[in-house]
Design a protein around this motif. Sequence first.
Motif, PDB file in Angstrom:
ATOM      1  N   GLY A   1       0.816  -1.204   0.000  1.00  0.00           N
ATOM      2  CA  GLY A   1       0.000   0.000   0.000  1.00  0.00           C
ATOM      3  C   GLY A   1       0.845   1.247   0.000  1.00  0.00           C
ATOM      4  N   PRO A   2       0.237   2.392   0.292  1.00  0.00           N
ATOM      5  CA  PRO A   2       0.969   3.670   0.246  1.00  0.00           C
ATOM      6  C   PRO A   2       2.165   3.720   1.186  1.00  0.00           C
ATOM      7  N   HIS A   3       2.144   2.917   2.254  1.00  0.00           N
ATOM      8  CA  HIS A   3       3.235   2.952   3.229  1.00  0.00           C
ATOM      9  C   HIS A   3       4.210   1.789   3.063  1.00  0.00           C
ATOM     10  N   GLY A   4       4.143   1.102   1.937  1.00  0.00           N
ATOM     11  CA  GLY A   4       5.056   0.000   1.687  1.00  0.00           C
ATOM     12  C   GLY A   4       4.403  -1.345   1.940  1.00  0.00           C
ATOM     13  N   VAL A   5       5.240  -2.347   2.192  1.00  0.00           N
ATOM     14  CA  VAL A   5       4.739  -3.704   2.411  1.00  0.00           C
ATOM     15  C   VAL A   5       4.784  -4.022   3.903  1.00  0.00           C
ATOM     16  N   SER A   6       3.820  -4.855   4.346  1.00  0.00           N
ATOM     17  CA  SER A   6       3.766  -5.185   5.772  1.00  0.00           C
ATOM     18  C   SER A   6       2.834  -6.371   5.979  1.00  0.00           C
ATOM     19  N   PHE A   7       2.908  -6.951   7.158  1.00  0.00           N
ATOM     20  CA  PHE A   7       1.980  -8.019   7.528  1.00  0.00           C
ATOM     21  C   PHE A   7       0.702  -7.454   8.143  1.00  0.00           C
ATOM     22  N   GLU A   8       0.715  -6.191   8.517  1.00  0.00           N
ATOM     23  CA  GLU A   8      -0.461  -5.528   9.054  1.00  0.00           C
ATOM     24  C   GLU A   8      -1.027  -4.577   8.006  1.00  0.00           C
ATOM     25  N   ARG A   9      -2.358  -4.506   7.927  1.00  0.00           N
ATOM     26  CA  ARG A   9      -2.990  -3.574   6.985  1.00  0.00           C
ATOM     27  C   ARG A   9      -2.959  -2.179   7.614  1.00  0.00           C
ATOM     28  N   ARG A  10      -2.135  -1.292   7.046  1.00  0.00           N
ATOM     29  CA  ARG A  10      -1.872   0.005   7.657  1.00  0.00           C
ATOM     30  C   ARG A  10      -2.711   1.129   7.072  1.00  0.00           C
ATOM     31  N   SER A  11      -3.431   0.853   5.986  1.00  0.00           N
ATOM     32  CA  SER A  11      -4.328   1.858   5.423  1.00  0.00           C
ATOM     33  C   SER A  11      -5.431   1.154   4.656  1.00  0.00           C
ATOM     34  N   ARG A  12      -6.499   1.883   4.361  1.00  0.00           N
ATOM     35  CA  ARG A  12      -7.611   1.312   3.609  1.00  0.00           C
ATOM     36  C   ARG A  12      -7.236   1.033   2.158  1.00  0.00           C
ATOM     37  N   GLN A  13      -6.098   1.560   1.735  1.00  0.00           N
ATOM     38  CA  GLN A  13      -5.629   1.312   0.370  1.00  0.00           C
ATOM     39  C   GLN A  13      -4.734   0.078   0.262  1.00  0.00           C
ATOM     40  N   ASP A  14      -4.347  -0.495   1.385  1.00  0.00           N
ATOM     41  CA  ASP A  14      -3.503  -1.696   1.356  1.00  0.00           C
ATOM     42  C   ASP A  14      -4.283  -2.870   0.770  1.00  0.00           C
ATOM     43  N   MET A  15      -3.623  -3.629  -0.100  1.00  0.00           N
ATOM     44  CA  MET A  15      -4.233  -4.829  -0.673  1.00  0.00           C
ATOM     45  C   MET A  15      -3.244  -5.984  -0.604  1.00  0.00           C
ATOM     46  N   GLY A  16      -3.772  -7.199  -0.633  1.00  0.00           N
ATOM     47  CA  GLY A  16      -2.931  -8.384  -0.576  1.00  0.00           C
ATOM     48  C   GLY A  16      -2.044  -8.511  -1.798  1.00  0.00           C
ATOM     49  N   ILE A  17      -0.764  -8.759  -1.577  1.00  0.00           N
ATOM     50  CA  ILE A  17       0.180  -8.882  -2.690  1.00  0.00           C
ATOM     51  C   ILE A  17      -0.204 -10.043  -3.601  1.00  0.00           C
ATOM     52  N   ALA A  18      -0.631 -11.156  -3.016  1.00  0.00           N
ATOM     53  CA  ALA A  18      -1.010 -12.316  -3.837  1.00  0.00           C
ATOM     54  C   ALA A  18      -2.144 -11.956  -4.793  1.00  0.00           C
TER      55      ALA A  18
END
Length: 411
Positions: A54-71
């Motif tokens: 997402g906008p803040h990079g990659v992570s195991f936690e969803r840090r914004s509503r724009q984060d989506m699963g890489i898979a």
Amino acid sequence: MTKRILDGVKILDLTRFFSGPQCTLFLAGLGAEVIKIDDPDVGDPTAFSPPFAGPHGVSFERRSRQDMGIAYLKRARSKKSTTLNLKSAEGRALFMRMVRRADVVVENFSAGVADRLGLGYDVLREVNPSLVYCSLTGYGSTGPARNLKAYDLMVQAAVGLMSITGQPDAGPTKAGSPLSDAIAGLFAAFGIVAALNYRQRTGQGQSVDVSMADCLLSLILDEPLDCYRELGLSFQQGNRIMRFSPFNAYQSADGWVTLGTASNDDWRTLLDVMGRSELKDDPDIMSIAWRLSNNAAVDQIVSAWTLSLTTAEIEQRMRSARIPCSPVRTIDDVLAWEQIAARNMAVSLWNPLAEAKMNVKAASFPLRFGNAEVGYDTPAPVPGAHTEEVLREMAGVDAAEFEWLRERRII
């Protein structure tokens, strides 16, 4: 515009996770219109599952509503996304209307689930006799193991890959990537294309039964593994294969390289390059059978040489001598390799919620054709983005019916 291999082919995609989405991703890369169908309440399980980008990079936690699963961002490229509740009578009726205009249905439910939902091949072919129906499961639709739940780890264990991977006398080791899923997805795509070709020639549709275990075993058994015990070989050969020596990964002064010789001519050339030409007078060293039985001694000769040189020096000398050789690259090295760049094989993912490219790479479509375009033209869609478009075109749904379907959570 150049035609695409599967232009005009409509595929209804009921698959989840990796093996099925891998299959339909390949078909989308060939130009098929792949329509993902997900439950309106649950959706695609990978769309908002870790790891995220997402906008803040990659992570195991969803840090914004724009984060989506890489898979999801990788596997849903060039596909359309719709929602439909197939557990409802209304949803199933709507799906049947879509099947009439479809060429292919792909599912990777557990064995028997599609039939229980009323979506098995015997039902769908009554609606569309020319339909190609692909069912992708862990162990296939027949046999005593057909109802077992399977993930890649279990399939690698079940067909013996884990018992032959790793160094001699080590514990069982799986391959570093989920090979049984990936390979089954490729075989499923191959089977579907073959069935479409058959339909073009005969007018008849048919089912395609794909087993992850069968697909993986078909590749493993090219090696004469059932003869290893009689040959006195360990089933775990590490980086070696039993037909060539030397053939291994060797440590250099600054990393690791792989090299191997497939014939005595190659071995003679390698001895010259290593400055060990005197060994060509040794009948044992020049016997492939002796080298195969005494790999440790052969590897010691090669290792003594590779340790004295850098990886780049070894690679340059091997290339000059036309001996197969490659540095052992990390993933970072692979993504920086000029060969990958030249063939545009690693591309940045687009996140449709963030409306931006992510600092995450995905593989491009791996085939090239001389007179047809291939590739993933569009990024993964926002889940459900194409519901109205697809149902209007494939099921004749009008505005009033859309409203009725939404009120009842059928879409």
